[in-house]
Scaffold this motif. Structure first.
Motif: not given
Length: 87
Positions: A57-82
């Motif tokens: 948010i600080l550098p002005g990245i689109s508010i639509f990109a933030i959910p995508l980044v959080t979703g990718l975090y969840g995906y890669f976290r689950a893959v790594n945890a498994n």
């Protein structure tokens, strides 16, 4: 797959059960860092996506990109945890 082996995720707490990466992606996409915290059940999974969201948010990245980044975090976290559970 070697590109899914992010060393950062190895420092996070080990999960007790296997998580579905697709479900983790959509939980992160629609519910953000709070959804990741509930799905994975750790405080680190609340704090890290929250910090990522604030940093985007600080550098002005689109508010639509933030959910995508959080979703990718969840995906890669689950893959790594498994992978760490041996599944």
């Amino acid at each position: 797959m070697p590109f899914l082996n992010f060393i950062f995720f190895d420092y996070l707490p080990k999960l007790q059960s296997e998580k579905n990466p697709i479900v983790a992606f959509f939980v992160g996409l629609f519910f953000g860092f709070v959804g990741c915290a509930f799905y994975f059940g750790t405080f680190a999974d609340f704090l890290i996506p929250l910090i990522l969201s604030i940093l985007l948010i600080l550098p002005g990245i689109s508010i639509f990109a933030i959910p995508l980044v959080t979703g990718l975090y969840g995906y890669f976290r689950a893959v790594n945890a498994n992978r760490r559970l041996g599944k």
